[in-house]
Design an enzyme around this catalytic site. Structure first.
Site, PDB file in Angstrom:
ATOM      1  CG  ASN A   9      -1.699   1.227   1.429  1.00 25.52           C
ATOM      2  OD1 ASN A   9      -1.774   2.064   0.524  1.00 25.52           O
ATOM      3  ND2 ASN A   9      -2.301   1.375   2.601  1.00 25.52           N
ATOM      4  CE  LYS A  11      -0.009   3.164   4.841  1.00 20.77           C
ATOM      5  NZ  LYS A  11       0.075   3.228   6.288  1.00 20.77           N
ATOM      6  CD  GLU A 167      -3.096  -2.677   7.232  1.00 18.10           C
ATOM      7  OE1 GLU A 167      -1.959  -2.867   6.782  1.00 18.10           O
ATOM      8  OE2 GLU A 167      -3.784  -1.692   6.932  1.00 18.10           O
ATOM      9  CB  SER A 210       5.788  -2.060  11.659  1.00 19.18           C
ATOM     10  OG  SER A 210       5.429  -0.729  11.965  1.00 19.18           O
TER      11      SER A 210
HETATM   12  P1  13P Z   1       3.387   0.232   7.569  1.00 24.58           P
HETATM   13  O1  13P Z   1       3.882  -1.034   6.941  1.00 24.58           O
HETATM   14  O2  13P Z   1       4.112   1.455   7.082  1.00 24.58           O
HETATM   15  O3  13P Z   1       3.310   0.132   9.056  1.00 24.58           O
HETATM   16  O4  13P Z   1       1.866   0.449   7.059  1.00 24.58           O
HETATM   17  C1  13P Z   1       0.978  -0.594   7.133  1.00 24.58           C
HETATM   18  C2  13P Z   1      -0.239  -0.229   6.384  1.00 24.58           C
HETATM   19  O5  13P Z   1      -0.960   0.684   6.762  1.00 24.58           O
HETATM   20  C3  13P Z   1      -0.542  -0.972   5.163  1.00 24.58           C
HETATM   21  O6  13P Z   1      -1.829  -0.725   4.714  1.00 24.58           O
END
Ligand code: 13P
Length: 247
Positions: A9, A11, A167, A210
């Site tokens: 992802n 983002k 998550e 993470s």
């Molecule tokens: P991180 O791997 O940066 O913690 O983010 C996890 C996440 O939100 C995946 O959708």
């Protein structure tokens, strides 16, 4: 052995140029052995979808959108319909990421509408669930996740193609990962909840929060963890390839 799902992802990171540069490095790292062991999914920003679709398809990487609107079309400025996403070569869509819930106020009921619309449109929704640190400390993590599942999947045939991503909010972007044991406990709870809702035996349950090259192997070795949803570490092609190659 069932193939594990390795989803990234992105983002609100990466311009078009950066996204294509990622593929330049990442695709050559997707060797046959890796592709036999896992299914790769990438969720870039909307603005990158069309330009990435052809190369991802050729490389066997599925493309996901990070969000959608449940309505077919209409006066919804700034929103994107599922037909528009399908048009771009998208096969998966994230529904209810904790950032959408917390920052944009998306409710379980609205997410349920999105999920149903995604299934109806032939896309594979990835329903994200997870508790906050406060909820975990108050010992209500399991009931929070169960409620998100029950409301998010209300009225949905659990044998449809879809996924759940657990998550824990406290593990997202913090460097704190749930231990493999904690993740497994919640994954088992999710399985039981799905069973009590009448199905979902084949529904993959991913872990996110993470996930890094250093901890991916332990998480992916757990039989109850069907894959990972990776944020930060999916932005780096070498790191994402190391995660996908860590089985
Ligand atoms: P991180 O791997 O940066 O913690 O983010 C996890 C996440 O939100 C995946 O959708």
């Amino acid at each position: 052995m069932k193939r594990k799902i390795i989803a990234g992802n992105w983002k609100m990171y990466k311009t078009l140029k950066e996204g294509l540069a990622f593929l330049d490095v990442f695709i050559p790292l997707c060797n046959r052995e890796m592709m036999e062991k896992c299914s790769l999914v990438l969720a870039p920003n909307f603005t990158l979808l069309v330009s990435m679709a052809g190369r991802c398809r050729e490389a066997g990487i599925s493309l996901a959108a990070q969000n959608c609107h449940p309505t077919g079309e209409g006066a919804f400025t700034g929103e994107t319909s599922l037909a528009m996403l399908a048009d771009c070569g998208v096969s998966h869509v994230l529904v209810g990421h904790s950032e959408r819930r917390a920052i944009f106020g998306e409710t379980d009921d609205f997410l349920n509408q999105k999920l149903k619309a995604a299934v109806a449109a032939g896309l594979i929704p990835i329903l994200c669930v997870g508790e906050t640190l406060e909820q975990r400390e108050a010992d209500v993590a399991e009931s929070v996740v169960e409620k998100q599942l029950q409301q998010g999947l209300h009225g949905v045939d659990l044998d449809e193609k879809m996924m759940v991503a657990y998550e824990p909010v406290w593990a997202i972007g913090t460097g704190k990962t749930a231990t493999a044991a904690d993740a497994r406990t919640m994954h088992q709870c999710i399985r039981q909840c799905l069973e009590s809702m009448g199905g979902g035996g084949d529904l993959p349950v991913l872990y996110g929060g993470s996930v890094k090259p250093a901890n991916a192997a332990e998480l992916l070795a757990a039989p109850d963890i069907d894959g990972v949803l990776v944020g930060g570490a999916s932005l780096n092609p070498e790191d994402f390839a190391r995660i996908a190659g860590s089985m």
